[in-house]
Design an enzyme around this catalytic site. Sequence first.
Site, mmCIF file in Angstrom:
data_model
loop_
_atom_site.group_PDB
_atom_site.id
_atom_site.type_symbol
_atom_site.label_atom_id
_atom_site.label_comp_id
_atom_site.label_asym_id
_atom_site.label_seq_id
_atom_site.Cartn_x
_atom_site.Cartn_y
_atom_site.Cartn_z
ATOM 1 N N PRO A 9 -6.502 33.004 16.055
ATOM 2 C CA PRO A 9 -6.906 31.725 15.997
ATOM 3 C C PRO A 9 -8.221 32.001 15.745
ATOM 4 C CG PRO A 9 -6.279 32.493 18.251
ATOM 5 C CD PRO A 9 -5.624 33.525 17.510
ATOM 6 N N ASN A 10 -8.974 30.859 15.063
ATOM 7 C CA ASN A 10 -10.330 30.889 14.782
ATOM 8 C C ASN A 10 -11.297 31.678 13.759
ATOM 9 O OD1 ASN A 10 -10.686 28.701 16.851
ATOM 10 N ND2 ASN A 10 -10.262 30.221 18.394
ATOM 11 N N ARG A 17 -18.665 30.358 12.269
ATOM 12 C CA ARG A 17 -18.506 30.760 13.646
ATOM 13 C C ARG A 17 -19.315 31.626 14.259
ATOM 14 N NH1 ARG A 17 -13.449 33.865 16.022
ATOM 15 N NH2 ARG A 17 -13.653 33.282 18.181
ATOM 16 N N TYR A 22 -20.376 37.264 14.898
ATOM 17 C CA TYR A 22 -19.242 37.712 14.089
ATOM 18 C C TYR A 22 -19.569 38.007 12.579
ATOM 19 C CZ TYR A 22 -16.288 36.184 17.914
ATOM 20 O OH TYR A 22 -15.688 36.183 19.172
ATOM 21 N N ASN A 73 -5.868 41.421 13.655
ATOM 22 C CA ASN A 73 -6.976 40.878 14.609
ATOM 23 C C ASN A 73 -6.126 39.673 15.240
ATOM 24 O OD1 ASN A 73 -8.903 39.843 15.727
ATOM 25 N ND2 ASN A 73 -10.431 40.055 14.268
ATOM 26 N N ALA A 76 -8.285 35.860 20.236
ATOM 27 C CA ALA A 76 -8.273 35.563 21.646
ATOM 28 C C ALA A 76 -6.683 35.806 22.157
ATOM 29 C CB ALA A 76 -8.531 34.255 21.880
ATOM 30 N N GLU A 97 -4.966 47.656 15.534
ATOM 31 C CA GLU A 97 -5.544 46.529 15.966
ATOM 32 C C GLU A 97 -7.174 46.410 15.605
ATOM 33 O OE1 GLU A 97 -5.033 46.072 20.381
ATOM 34 O OE2 GLU A 97 -6.468 44.200 20.538
ATOM 35 N N ARG A 106 -18.235 43.599 25.822
ATOM 36 C CA ARG A 106 -18.287 42.028 25.806
ATOM 37 C C ARG A 106 -18.144 41.469 27.227
ATOM 38 N NH1 ARG A 106 -16.447 38.517 20.997
ATOM 39 N NH2 ARG A 106 -17.377 37.108 22.295
HETATM 40 C C1 DQA Z 1 -12.452 38.769 18.233
HETATM 41 C C2 DQA Z 1 -12.687 39.173 19.621
HETATM 42 C C3 DQA Z 1 -11.902 38.274 20.726
HETATM 43 O O1 DQA Z 1 -12.485 38.177 21.827
HETATM 44 C C4 DQA Z 1 -12.336 36.836 20.120
HETATM 45 O O2 DQA Z 1 -11.523 35.789 20.898
HETATM 46 C C5 DQA Z 1 -12.142 36.401 18.718
HETATM 47 C C6 DQA Z 1 -12.426 37.591 17.593
HETATM 48 C C7 DQA Z 1 -13.026 39.974 17.206
HETATM 49 O O3 DQA Z 1 -12.647 40.136 16.133
HETATM 50 O O4 DQA Z 1 -14.136 40.471 17.660
HETATM 51 O O5 DQA Z 1 -11.656 35.465 18.202
HETATM 52 O O6 DQA Z 1 -11.107 39.423 17.875
#
Ligand code: DQA
Length: 145
Positions: A9-10, A17, A22, A73, A76, A97, A106
Amino acid sequence: MRVAVLNGPNLNLLGVREPDLYGQHTLGDIEAMVRQEGALLEVEVEWLQTNHEGALVDAVQVLRGRVDGAVINPAAFGHTSLALRDAFLAVQVPFVEVHLTNIFGREPERRHTVLADLAVAVIAGLGARGYPVALRALVDRLRAG
Ligand code: DQA
């Protein structure tokens, strides 16, 4: 050889974003990098991004027998989804991963992933470059048998 690259997601919002965290690359840019690396490695690459946990679980369930390995990836969901973990346990497909950021440096809730102990490797903190690095590392491992 065939490898699936799965994105949670996202990640479709990369580029806009939180770019300080990122990076500036869009997910399309990253897909292009991965496909280029795949071509160099002579590997077929499947690509998926979804914002939905169930869709990601479905995608993992169908890996078995169709691909040799996966790069994921989980975003979250990597911190929370036992369903995703169970899917990988079920299919037993080797995977790497990837996280763009160094999740281990973090917020406390991001420092643990439910997949890490099942993974061939975890690559965190290399930004977009982590994806082609993950693909190459996975393919090297698969070819080594
Ligand atoms: C992420 C790290 C995760 O904590 C976060 O929720 C993401 C991106 C990363 O690529 O650094 O959406 O997976």
